[in-house]
Design a protein around this motif. Structure first.
Motif, mmCIF file in Angstrom:
data_model
loop_
_atom_site.group_PDB
_atom_site.id
_atom_site.type_symbol
_atom_site.label_atom_id
_atom_site.label_comp_id
_atom_site.label_asym_id
_atom_site.label_seq_id
_atom_site.Cartn_x
_atom_site.Cartn_y
_atom_site.Cartn_z
ATOM 1 N N GLY A 242 2.973 -2.254 -45.668
ATOM 2 C CA GLY A 242 4.313 -2.833 -45.168
ATOM 3 C C GLY A 242 5.085 -1.584 -45.399
ATOM 4 O O GLY A 242 6.005 -1.279 -44.765
ATOM 5 N N ILE A 243 5.114 -0.787 -46.567
ATOM 6 C CA ILE A 243 6.106 0.270 -46.974
ATOM 7 C C ILE A 243 5.752 1.598 -46.174
ATOM 8 O O ILE A 243 6.753 2.118 -45.627
ATOM 9 N N ASN A 244 4.470 1.854 -45.836
ATOM 10 C CA ASN A 244 4.258 3.026 -45.048
ATOM 11 C C ASN A 244 4.801 2.575 -43.468
ATOM 12 O O ASN A 244 5.118 3.600 -42.866
ATOM 13 N N SER A 245 4.725 1.171 -43.102
ATOM 14 C CA SER A 245 5.095 1.105 -41.901
ATOM 15 C C SER A 245 6.478 1.481 -41.316
ATOM 16 O O SER A 245 6.970 1.717 -40.130
ATOM 17 N N THR A 246 7.265 1.445 -42.550
ATOM 18 C CA THR A 246 8.757 1.664 -42.140
ATOM 19 C C THR A 246 8.996 3.166 -42.459
ATOM 20 O O THR A 246 10.033 3.527 -42.457
ATOM 21 N N GLY A 247 8.021 3.994 -42.713
ATOM 22 C CA GLY A 247 8.143 5.385 -42.951
ATOM 23 C C GLY A 247 8.564 5.764 -44.511
ATOM 24 O O GLY A 247 8.438 6.948 -45.248
ATOM 25 N N ALA A 248 9.070 4.646 -45.331
ATOM 26 C CA ALA A 248 9.332 4.987 -46.728
ATOM 27 C C ALA A 248 8.248 5.354 -47.336
ATOM 28 O O ALA A 248 8.521 5.949 -48.750
ATOM 29 N N GLY A 249 6.980 5.049 -47.104
ATOM 30 C CA GLY A 249 5.837 5.518 -47.945
ATOM 31 C C GLY A 249 5.598 6.936 -47.836
ATOM 32 O O GLY A 249 5.015 7.477 -48.902
ATOM 33 N N ALA A 250 6.261 7.647 -47.190
ATOM 34 C CA ALA A 250 6.303 9.297 -47.071
ATOM 35 C C ALA A 250 6.820 9.533 -48.500
ATOM 36 O O ALA A 250 6.413 10.920 -49.051
ATOM 37 N N ILE A 251 7.926 8.795 -49.114
ATOM 38 C CA ILE A 251 8.736 9.403 -50.194
ATOM 39 C C ILE A 251 8.009 8.381 -51.350
ATOM 40 O O ILE A 251 7.939 8.827 -52.427
ATOM 41 N N ALA B 98 -4.055 9.711 -34.305
ATOM 42 C CA ALA B 98 -3.336 9.535 -32.929
ATOM 43 C C ALA B 98 -3.209 7.994 -32.666
ATOM 44 O O ALA B 98 -4.181 7.143 -33.150
ATOM 45 N N ASP B 99 -2.035 7.494 -32.570
ATOM 46 C CA ASP B 99 -1.716 6.179 -32.205
ATOM 47 C C ASP B 99 -2.086 5.035 -33.295
ATOM 48 O O ASP B 99 -2.198 3.808 -33.273
ATOM 49 N N ALA B 100 -1.818 5.628 -34.620
ATOM 50 C CA ALA B 100 -2.197 4.708 -35.520
ATOM 51 C C ALA B 100 -1.072 4.319 -36.303
ATOM 52 O O ALA B 100 -1.036 3.125 -36.750
ATOM 53 N N SER B 101 -0.104 4.888 -35.974
ATOM 54 C CA SER B 101 1.452 4.538 -36.579
ATOM 55 C C SER B 101 1.797 3.034 -35.951
ATOM 56 O O SER B 101 1.785 2.898 -34.947
ATOM 57 N N GLN B 102 2.450 2.136 -36.838
ATOM 58 C CA GLN B 102 3.129 1.038 -36.321
ATOM 59 C C GLN B 102 4.371 1.280 -35.601
ATOM 60 O O GLN B 102 5.022 2.400 -35.903
ATOM 61 N N SER B 103 4.491 0.477 -34.580
ATOM 62 C CA SER B 103 5.973 0.703 -33.875
ATOM 63 C C SER B 103 6.391 -0.775 -33.271
ATOM 64 O O SER B 103 5.672 -1.582 -33.128
ATOM 65 N N ILE B 104 7.734 -0.821 -33.124
ATOM 66 C CA ILE B 104 8.401 -1.885 -32.118
ATOM 67 C C ILE B 104 8.972 -1.083 -31.026
ATOM 68 O O ILE B 104 9.823 -0.497 -31.289
ATOM 69 N N GLY B 105 8.423 -0.934 -29.929
ATOM 70 C CA GLY B 105 9.036 -0.513 -28.787
ATOM 71 C C GLY B 105 8.844 0.981 -29.136
ATOM 72 O O GLY B 105 7.818 1.693 -29.576
ATOM 73 N N PHE B 106 9.965 1.857 -28.845
ATOM 74 C CA PHE B 106 9.902 3.312 -29.318
ATOM 75 C C PHE B 106 10.219 3.492 -30.762
ATOM 76 O O PHE B 106 10.196 4.803 -31.280
ATOM 77 N N PHE B 107 10.645 2.507 -31.578
ATOM 78 C CA PHE B 107 10.991 2.613 -32.931
ATOM 79 C C PHE B 107 9.815 2.731 -33.902
ATOM 80 O O PHE B 107 8.890 1.852 -34.024
ATOM 81 N N SER B 108 9.322 4.049 -34.288
ATOM 82 C CA SER B 108 8.068 4.274 -35.309
ATOM 83 C C SER B 108 8.545 5.181 -36.195
ATOM 84 O O SER B 108 7.836 6.241 -36.384
ATOM 85 N N PRO B 109 9.075 4.616 -37.382
ATOM 86 C CA PRO B 109 9.567 5.489 -38.248
ATOM 87 C C PRO B 109 8.572 6.181 -39.068
ATOM 88 O O PRO B 109 8.533 7.156 -39.892
#
Lengths: 259, 62, 351
Positions: free
Chosen positions: A168-177, C101-112
């Motif tokens: 869950g946390i990695n999906s938001t990018g926060a997992g980087a930190i 590649a393509d492993a990150s989760q996203s909603i539309g263009f939003f992929s933090p």
């Protein structure tokens, strides 16, 4: 124009050698003190009376939450004194850990009952929105603090929670930190950073309650037979039973209609 | 301190042992542990109790 | 300051009962806050001591690579080969561990997740297999196998690992030996067997934790390796901790868990989040939105009217309303004197 003596007008406090001199009024110290005292004079910061409508057991859940938080912090300090391994190898340590866990359960229990009560009282009314918002923020930060606590257990539970929560946390990018599988980091967030934030936010929340006072009830609805105006009229001239002054009904309209 | 703890654990620890397989409740797609259900149920009970039980103030009129 | 000046009152915005309230100018009653806190503290302390003494707290022994490979060496070997050939969960995870590649989760263009990138790099083949095997002393055969593997071209490595991965699905373990159906795996068979023995001895736990430094406090590598297998997940399943069992709310044994996570875990049970590869980000987005909604209730018409509509407040403040009704009965419906006109909403006055 009144002379700026460095103390709030009407506070009744005379200037002393160490404060209140007019020539010091420009100081940051004087300005900060005056702003604080004006926002929260001692009588408002620690009152001995509350409005008569504060008469329900629902009102004690705020202070119960704070009492539980105090015990969470105290027991946390004992665990910190002995280190993170202690409770795995000592019966006393396990008991202190149990105190810490159950005080957290009581903390969340009381906080949620407090939240329900404040919601159904619409406690944000009358410029109390910041009080409500700081309450929600302290709830969220507390969830975070509890989460890092579960991660710091160094047992099977923390292994499972960390390897699951990371997604869950990695999906938001926060997992980087914010790396939940990094025990050292999670422990420091749990015992240093998040407690500070919790105490700060709760402190602001309580000061806001003191500043604005406990929210008054909704105006007496007219459905019981009298009109709202009649209710206001009827209550207006009454002296309170303990002699503290008139007890007017809060009127639902302040648009300058007939009083 | 450790001895005292051991004695107290013998006295109280066996009253309820929660370190056993849990009990779970199922309603449709909802699954909840019995322990959590008890906690949530208690919260609702306490909330309504707090609202309904009369509150008598010291020294003031009730 | 007069409260009946129509012009000045009309300059104020209109009174909304779910947003505004006439401040209290009525009676106050004694209320000792410090005494209240002391009583609350003592009561909560007694309650907590009682709960702790009678119910204690859970402390399930953690899984180690050693305990995992000892209890289920075949599952360990099956996981180890996927780490070597880069098909494991961790190897294909993407950021923050690697850049698949393509492993990150996203909603539309939003992929933090992809925006933040790789911050905890893990190369599963090197970190989980090759480097740990290199630390073993007195194992010339094993070191030769590793040399042979690392010197081979990528295509050859892939052939060996693919063949082994198929075969190890039927592996057995007995008498300290991992037995895999015969086939052409090159050095891979020796490597995985060697790694399994290393794991069962406990040496792999140490190697994974101290790979960067002596004082390891970051358990990312061993945890991700363990989580790639099925052993940890099976234990969790038996304790009702899996995601699809609403496990996020639960605790081991019969202990209460984190009941306050009920709404967060609920979204994982409903479509499309329950089957989407972007499910985690979707649930987080929903929860961030709902949290914002909760914080902003005072600003949201309708939502902030619920307390007035449900009228639960009539119970909370029934004493107050009863007193008002009593005064109404005493004083009838005559108009109030000028002194008690309602004032414009102002700061609370403290007497």
């Amino acid at each position: 124009m009144a002379i700026d003596t460095g103390t709030p007008a009407g506070s009744g406090a005379p200037a002393e050698a160490s404060f209140g001199q007019p020539e010091d009024a420009h100081q940051l110290s004087a300005k900060l003190r005056n702003a604080a005292v004006e926002a929260l004079p001692p009588g408002r910061l620690m009152p001995d009376r509350q409005p008569a409508y504060v008469a329900s057991w629902i009102y004690v859940f705020g202070v119960i939450t704070i009492a539980a938080l105090s015990i969470v912090i105290l027991t946390g300090c004992v665990l910190a004194v002995m280190g993170p391994t202690w409770w795995h190898v000592s019966t006393t340590g396990l008991f202190v850990n149990s105190l810490h866990l159950w005080s957290v359960e009581v903390f969340f229990f009381a906080m949620v009952v407090h939240l329900w009560g404040k919601f159904f009282m619409a406690a944000w009314r009358g410029r109390r929105r910041a009080t409500w918002i700081t309450g929600v923020v302290s709830f969220m930060v507390s969830v975070g603090a509890a989460f890092t606590g579960y991660l710091s257990q160094q047992n099977f539970d923390s292994q499972w929670i960390s390897t699951q929560a990371k997604d869950g946390i990695n999906s938001t990018g926060a997992g980087a930190i914010f790396n939940v599988t990094n025990f050292g980091q999670m422990l420091m967030w749990h015992i240093v950073l998040l407690p500070l934030v919790v105490v700060l936010v709760v402190g602001i929340h309580v000061l806001l309650v003191r500043r604005r006072g406990v929210v008054p009830p909704f105006a007496d609805p007219p459905s019981s037979g009298g009109t709202a105006q009649a209710t206001a009229a009827a209550g207006a001239a009454t002296i309170g039973a303990d002699g503290t002054g008139p007890v007017p009904t809060p009127s639902p309209s302040s648009n300058g209609g007939p009083a | 301190m450790e001895q005292l703890s051991l004695v107290l654990v013998q006295l109280f620890g066996s009253v309820v042992d929660l370190n056993r397989p849990g009990h779970y409740l199922h309603w449709g797609f909802i699954q909840m542990s019995l322990a959590n259900a008890i906690v949530i149920g208690l919260m609702v009970v306490v909330f309504f109790a707090a609202i309904l039980i009369p509150f008598r103030r010291h020294g003031g009129k009730s | 300051m007069s409260g009946t000046d129509t012009a000045s009152v009309k300059r104020h915005r209109s009174f909304k009962p779910d947003r505004d309230v006439e401040e209290w100018h009525g009676a106050y009653a004694p209320y000792d806050l410090v005494k209240e806190f002391i009583i609350a503290f003592v009561v909560v302390a007694i309650l907590v001591v009682g709960l702790a003494a009678i119910l204690s707290s859970p402390d399930e022994t953690p899984v180690t690579v050693k305990s995992w490979s000892t209890s289920d060496p075949v599952d360990f070997a099956q996981t180890a080969i996927t780490e070597l050939d880069g098909t494991s969960g961790t190897a294909t995870y993407g950021p923050p561990y690697n850049s698949t590649a393509d492993a990150s989760q996203s909603i539309g263009f939003f992929s933090p997740e992809s925006w933040f990138g790789v911050h905890h790099p893990i190369d599963t083949a090197t970190d989980y297999v090759i480097d740990p095997l290199r630390t073993l002393p007195n194992s010339p055969e094993l070191q030769q196998a590793v040399d042979l593997y690392t010197a081979a071209p990528a295509a050859q490595q892939a052939k060996w690992t693919a063949a082994y991965e198929t075969a190890v699905a039927k592996a057995t373990y007995g008498d300290g030996t991992l037995t895999v159906p015969a086939g052409d795996y090159g050095p891979v068979g020796t490597m995985i067997a060697g790694l399994t023995s290393m794991a069962r001895s406990g040496a792999l736990d140490g190697a994974l934790l101290s790979s960067r430094q002596f004082y390891g406090t970051d358990y990312t590598k061993p945890l991700l390796f363990i989580a790639d297998g099925t052993y940890l997940a099976n234990l969790a399943q038996s304790q009702h901790l899996s995601g699809d069992q609403w496990g996020m709310m639960n605790e081991t044994g019969n202990f209460p868990g984190q009941a306050w996570l009920w709404l967060y875990t609920l979204w994982y049970q409903v479509p499309p989040m329950n089957s989407s590869s972007n499910g985690d980000l979707q649930v987080w987005a929903i929860m961030m939105g709902l949290t914002l909604l909760l914080a902003l209730v005072p600003f949201i018409p309708g939502l902030r009217s619920i307390p007035r509509w449900t009228r639960l407040y009539r119970l909370i403040w029934r004493q107050h309303y009863r007193e008002l009704a009593a005064e109404r009965d005493i004083h009838g419906k005559s108009p109030p004197p000028a002194a008690a006109e309602p004032r414009a909403p102002a700061a609370v006055s403290v007497h």
